[in-house]
Scaffold this active site. Structure first.
Site, PDB file in Angstrom:
ATOM      1  N   TYR A  51       0.816  -1.259  -0.165  1.00 42.29           N
ATOM      2  CA  TYR A  51       0.074   0.172  -0.124  1.00 42.29           C
ATOM      3  C   TYR A  51       0.832   1.129   0.029  1.00 42.29           C
ATOM      4  O   TYR A  51       1.757   1.360   0.938  1.00 42.29           O
ATOM      5  CB  TYR A  51      -0.724  -0.200   1.303  1.00 42.29           C
ATOM      6  CG  TYR A  51      -1.846  -1.265   1.275  1.00 42.29           C
ATOM      7  CD1 TYR A  51      -2.079  -2.191   0.174  1.00 42.29           C
ATOM      8  CD2 TYR A  51      -2.411  -1.392   2.534  1.00 42.29           C
ATOM      9  CE1 TYR A  51      -3.057  -3.053   0.429  1.00 42.29           C
ATOM     10  CE2 TYR A  51      -3.348  -2.564   2.789  1.00 42.29           C
ATOM     11  CZ  TYR A  51      -3.697  -3.372   1.652  1.00 42.29           C
ATOM     12  OH  TYR A  51      -4.440  -4.612   1.699  1.00 42.29           O
ATOM     13  N   GLY A 198     -14.132  -6.755   2.367  1.00 42.20           N
ATOM     14  CA  GLY A 198     -15.132  -6.421   1.708  1.00 42.20           C
ATOM     15  C   GLY A 198     -16.678  -6.758   2.061  1.00 42.20           C
ATOM     16  O   GLY A 198     -17.498  -6.942   1.234  1.00 42.20           O
ATOM     17  N   VAL A 200     -18.751  -4.900   2.894  1.00 37.72           N
ATOM     18  CA  VAL A 200     -20.027  -4.054   2.547  1.00 37.72           C
ATOM     19  C   VAL A 200     -19.912  -3.734   1.033  1.00 37.72           C
ATOM     20  O   VAL A 200     -20.627  -3.004   0.426  1.00 37.72           O
ATOM     21  CB  VAL A 200     -19.973  -2.702   3.183  1.00 37.72           C
ATOM     22  CG1 VAL A 200     -20.169  -2.773   4.583  1.00 37.72           C
ATOM     23  CG2 VAL A 200     -18.525  -1.927   3.028  1.00 37.72           C
ATOM     24  N   ALA A 201     -19.292  -4.474   0.356  1.00 33.14           N
ATOM     25  CA  ALA A 201     -19.312  -4.891  -1.165  1.00 33.14           C
ATOM     26  C   ALA A 201     -19.299  -3.448  -1.726  1.00 33.14           C
ATOM     27  O   ALA A 201     -20.056  -2.934  -2.598  1.00 33.14           O
ATOM     28  CB  ALA A 201     -20.670  -5.469  -1.593  1.00 33.14           C
ATOM     29  N   LYS A 202     -18.124  -2.648  -1.605  1.00 37.39           N
ATOM     30  CA  LYS A 202     -17.825  -1.451  -2.233  1.00 37.39           C
ATOM     31  C   LYS A 202     -18.918  -0.373  -1.987  1.00 37.39           C
ATOM     32  O   LYS A 202     -19.337   0.396  -2.607  1.00 37.39           O
ATOM     33  CB  LYS A 202     -17.639  -1.633  -3.685  1.00 37.39           C
ATOM     34  CG  LYS A 202     -16.346  -2.268  -4.093  1.00 37.39           C
ATOM     35  CD  LYS A 202     -16.138  -2.644  -5.456  1.00 37.39           C
ATOM     36  CE  LYS A 202     -14.876  -3.232  -5.909  1.00 37.39           C
ATOM     37  NZ  LYS A 202     -14.590  -3.304  -7.344  1.00 37.39           N
TER      38      LYS A 202
END
Length: 302
Positions: A51, A198, A200-202
């Site tokens: 990152y 993930g 909350v799925a983007k």
């Protein structure tokens, strides 16, 4: 904030953890979010050497240095930037892992890493050599435990069979139920925890779902935009607080130790924590959410 045991280790991690990739490079903003996370009871922070070319580790390490003894610090290894830093290659070799850990320790300003994770993996890797590297790092006291970050069932099975991993980080949500078919039962059997990324799925499974859907043309995995336009209101009919539904859906399964949620502001972080601190899902609530979504399965890397 409730805590759960990470696999067979003695690491106790908060049910909500902070995925640090979303912190950005503004040091003051990142510090505010990290301080808020600690104040809210989050003790598990996940970063990676990939990152921001290692800058994320530096920011996280500096922000958490005064609180080091109270937190669980996780980072990842395996993706190696090229010399001009415009791309990376996969390198799970023992030599690279044992060299990279020293760089991560320096950036994180710590003497040890609580959870060191392989940041990917393929079935063609020399998995025995990779495991040997992690086991040696444990013996040397540079890491406390190790795990992998993978959505490949064939790779996960090899590590379950050959290593002493305590966790697998994988994508898991109401819109991506692929782990439920075989991976979650396998890991549960061997007392290896899942760290769900993930959840909350983007942003599609948050209280800003309609806003996210308005700018979404590609859908999500096997869901088309039209599918989502019908599904999201149906899910809200079961639980008006989609954050609550999404995060607690993952935590309902006993193998899940923590949900990794990114946050670009303290307010977003508070929303996630408040959702988890509400009542957990009842069995009926859980089954209703399942009945509306697809029991999708992995098509590759089986």
């Amino acid at each position: 904030m409730k805590k759960r045991q990470l696999g067979s280790s003695n690491l106790l991690v908060s049910e909500v953890s902070l995925g640090c990739m979303s912190l950005g490079t503004d040091v003051k903003s990142a510090q505010r979010i990290i301080d808020e996370a600690v104040d809210l009871g989050i003790n598990y922070f996940d970063t990676a050497d990939l990152y921001d070319f290692g800058l994320n580790e530096e920011i996280v390490g500096q922000a958490l240095k005064p609180k080091r003894q109270d937190i669980i610090l996780a980072t990842k290894v395996g993706n190696r930037w090229n010399d001009v830093e415009d791309g990376w290659r996969w390198d799970p070799s023992k030599a690279y892992i044992k060299d990279a850990v020293k760089e991560s320790l320096h950036r994180l300003k710590t003497d040890y890493i609580d959870l060191y994770q392989l940041h990917g993996g393929t079935i063609e890797d020399n998995i025995d050599e990779t495991i040997e590297a992690f086991e040696e790092l444990k013996k040397e006291g540079l890491i406390r435990e190790y795990g992998i970050s993978s959505i490949r069932p064939n790779v996960i099975r090899e590590f379950v069979k050959k290593s002493s991993i305590v966790s697998v980080m994988m994508q898991y949500s109401l819109l991506d139920r692929r782990p439920e078919e075989s991976v979650l039962p396998l890991l549960n059997e061997y007392n290896i925890s899942v760290v769900a990324r993930g959840p909350v799925a983007k942003g599609l499974l948050t209280n800003r779902a309609q806003e996210k859907l308005a700018t979404n043309e590609a859908g999500y995995l096997t869901y088309t935009k039209k599918d989502l336009e019908q599904l999201i209101p149906a899910l809200q009919g079961v639980d008006s607080d989609l954050n609550h539904a999404a995060l607690n859906y993952c935590l309902y399964h006993p193998v899940v130790a923590s949900v990794v949620a990114g946050a670009s502001s303290p307010a977003q972080l508070r929303e996630n924590v408040q959702a988890v601190e509400k009542l957990p899902l009842s069995e009926l609530h859980y089954e209703k959410l399942q009945s509306l979504t697809k029991a999708n399965k992995y098509e590759a890397h089986r």
